[in-house]
Scaffold this motif. Structure first.
Motif, PDB file in Angstrom:
ATOM      1  N   SER A   1     -34.638  -0.064  -8.158  1.00  0.00           N
ATOM      2  CA  SER A   1     -33.692   0.560  -9.047  1.00  0.00           C
ATOM      3  C   SER A   1     -34.033   2.059  -8.605  1.00  0.00           C
ATOM      4  O   SER A   1     -35.118   2.566  -8.754  1.00  0.00           O
ATOM      5  CB  SER A   1     -34.011   0.295 -10.387  1.00  0.00           C
ATOM      6  OG  SER A   1     -33.234   1.061 -11.194  1.00  0.00           O
ATOM      7  N   CYS A   2     -32.747   2.707  -8.885  1.00  0.00           N
ATOM      8  CA  CYS A   2     -33.207   4.343  -8.688  1.00  0.00           C
ATOM      9  C   CYS A   2     -33.025   4.891 -10.217  1.00  0.00           C
ATOM     10  O   CYS A   2     -32.893   6.000 -10.081  1.00  0.00           O
ATOM     11  CB  CYS A   2     -32.106   4.865  -7.587  1.00  0.00           C
ATOM     12  SG  CYS A   2     -30.291   4.732  -8.447  1.00  0.00           S
ATOM     13  N   ASP A   3     -33.375   4.271 -11.048  1.00  0.00           N
ATOM     14  CA  ASP A   3     -33.345   4.940 -12.462  1.00  0.00           C
ATOM     15  C   ASP A   3     -34.329   5.921 -12.632  1.00  0.00           C
ATOM     16  O   ASP A   3     -34.128   6.980 -13.325  1.00  0.00           O
ATOM     17  CB  ASP A   3     -33.582   3.764 -13.510  1.00  0.00           C
ATOM     18  CG  ASP A   3     -32.435   2.680 -13.677  1.00  0.00           C
ATOM     19  OD1 ASP A   3     -31.395   3.207 -13.475  1.00  0.00           O
ATOM     20  OD2 ASP A   3     -32.700   1.584 -14.410  1.00  0.00           O
ATOM     21  N   TRP A   4     -35.388   5.867 -11.739  1.00  0.00           N
ATOM     22  CA  TRP A   4     -36.335   6.869 -11.797  1.00  0.00           C
ATOM     23  C   TRP A   4     -35.924   8.367 -11.444  1.00  0.00           C
ATOM     24  O   TRP A   4     -36.480   9.281 -11.549  1.00  0.00           O
ATOM     25  CB  TRP A   4     -37.781   6.524 -11.184  1.00  0.00           C
ATOM     26  CG  TRP A   4     -37.576   6.244  -9.566  1.00  0.00           C
ATOM     27  CD1 TRP A   4     -36.981   5.186  -9.127  1.00  0.00           C
ATOM     28  CD2 TRP A   4     -37.675   7.473  -8.756  1.00  0.00           C
ATOM     29  NE1 TRP A   4     -37.069   5.538  -7.730  1.00  0.00           N
ATOM     30  CE2 TRP A   4     -37.393   6.787  -7.376  1.00  0.00           C
ATOM     31  CE3 TRP A   4     -38.027   8.689  -8.730  1.00  0.00           C
ATOM     32  CZ2 TRP A   4     -37.615   7.570  -6.351  1.00  0.00           C
ATOM     33  CZ3 TRP A   4     -38.249   9.465  -7.637  1.00  0.00           C
ATOM     34  CH2 TRP A   4     -37.791   8.900  -6.247  1.00  0.00           C
ATOM     35  N   ILE A   5     -34.957   8.135 -10.368  1.00  0.00           N
ATOM     36  CA  ILE A   5     -34.396   9.455 -10.010  1.00  0.00           C
ATOM     37  C   ILE A   5     -33.495  10.095 -11.143  1.00  0.00           C
ATOM     38  O   ILE A   5     -33.586  11.560 -11.164  1.00  0.00           O
ATOM     39  CB  ILE A   5     -33.451   9.167  -8.759  1.00  0.00           C
ATOM     40  CG1 ILE A   5     -34.125   8.363  -7.707  1.00  0.00           C
ATOM     41  CG2 ILE A   5     -32.646  10.738  -8.360  1.00  0.00           C
ATOM     42  CD1 ILE A   5     -33.523   8.156  -6.385  1.00  0.00           C
ATOM     43  N   ASN A   6     -33.023   9.349 -11.859  1.00  0.00           N
ATOM     44  CA  ASN A   6     -32.257   9.935 -13.014  1.00  0.00           C
ATOM     45  C   ASN A   6     -33.152  10.740 -14.055  1.00  0.00           C
ATOM     46  O   ASN A   6     -32.752  11.676 -14.401  1.00  0.00           O
ATOM     47  CB  ASN A   6     -31.187   8.608 -13.908  1.00  0.00           C
ATOM     48  CG  ASN A   6     -29.848   8.753 -13.346  1.00  0.00           C
ATOM     49  OD1 ASN A   6     -29.426   9.692 -12.918  1.00  0.00           O
ATOM     50  ND2 ASN A   6     -29.286   7.771 -13.718  1.00  0.00           N
ATOM     51  N   ALA A   7     -34.219   9.952 -14.265  1.00  0.00           N
ATOM     52  CA  ALA A   7     -35.280  10.398 -15.016  1.00  0.00           C
ATOM     53  C   ALA A   7     -35.904  11.716 -14.583  1.00  0.00           C
ATOM     54  O   ALA A   7     -35.975  12.717 -15.181  1.00  0.00           O
ATOM     55  CB  ALA A   7     -36.372   9.439 -15.228  1.00  0.00           C
TER      56      ALA A   7
END
Length: 146
Positions: free
Chosen positions: A78-84
């Motif tokens: 997941s690329c959720d860490w990029i949003n964070a």
């Protein structure tokens, strides 16, 4: 397209020394070399350097760029860490804006304390020497020491 390091620098607006540094740091792969030992870069190198430059323009650290490049090269989660990551940068920018607004207000306040007289009557010097009591400055001083 194959280009030498000077051409790459012109194309991307990046200094030659910076390109070499990015290679040393592993952000750019080691380029192939000509018989005369000149570095030769290809389209994927150009795109990667542009990506790095865009990240730097957005205030990202080399370690953050390294993580983004690794994810881009192998996006298996997941690329959720990029949003964070971006959210944290937004918060950091908001803090910098607050700090700059305070600095501007403080400087404007200092500017109006000088009547153009001699040293003994200079309100700016007196304020700087006395370290006027500013709640925001005191808060910043406490945060910087911890």
């Amino acid at each position: 397209m194959k280009v030498k390091i000077g051409e790459l620098a012109k194309m991307t607006g990046c200094e030659v020394v910076t390109i070499r540094y990015y290679e040393k740091e592993g952000l750019l792969k080691k380029p192939e070399r000509t018989e005369g030992n000149y570095r030769i870069y290809e389209d994927d190198d150009i795109a990667r350097l542009r990506f790095i430059r865009h990240c730097r323009q957005h205030g990202m650290s080399l370690s953050e760029i390294r993580a983004l490049l690794a994810f881009n090269d192998n996006p298996n989660s997941s690329c959720d860490w990029i949003n964070a990551l971006i959210k944290q940068h937004i918060e950091d920018v908001e803090k910098q804006i607050d700090d700059l607004i305070h600095l501007k207000n403080h400087l404007e306040n200092l500017y109006h304390k000088c009547d153009g007289g001699k040293k003994e009557g200079c309100g700016i010097l007196k304020s700087l020497i006395d370290g006027e009591n500013c709640k925001y400055c005191q808060k910043m001083k406490c945060q910087k020491t911890h």
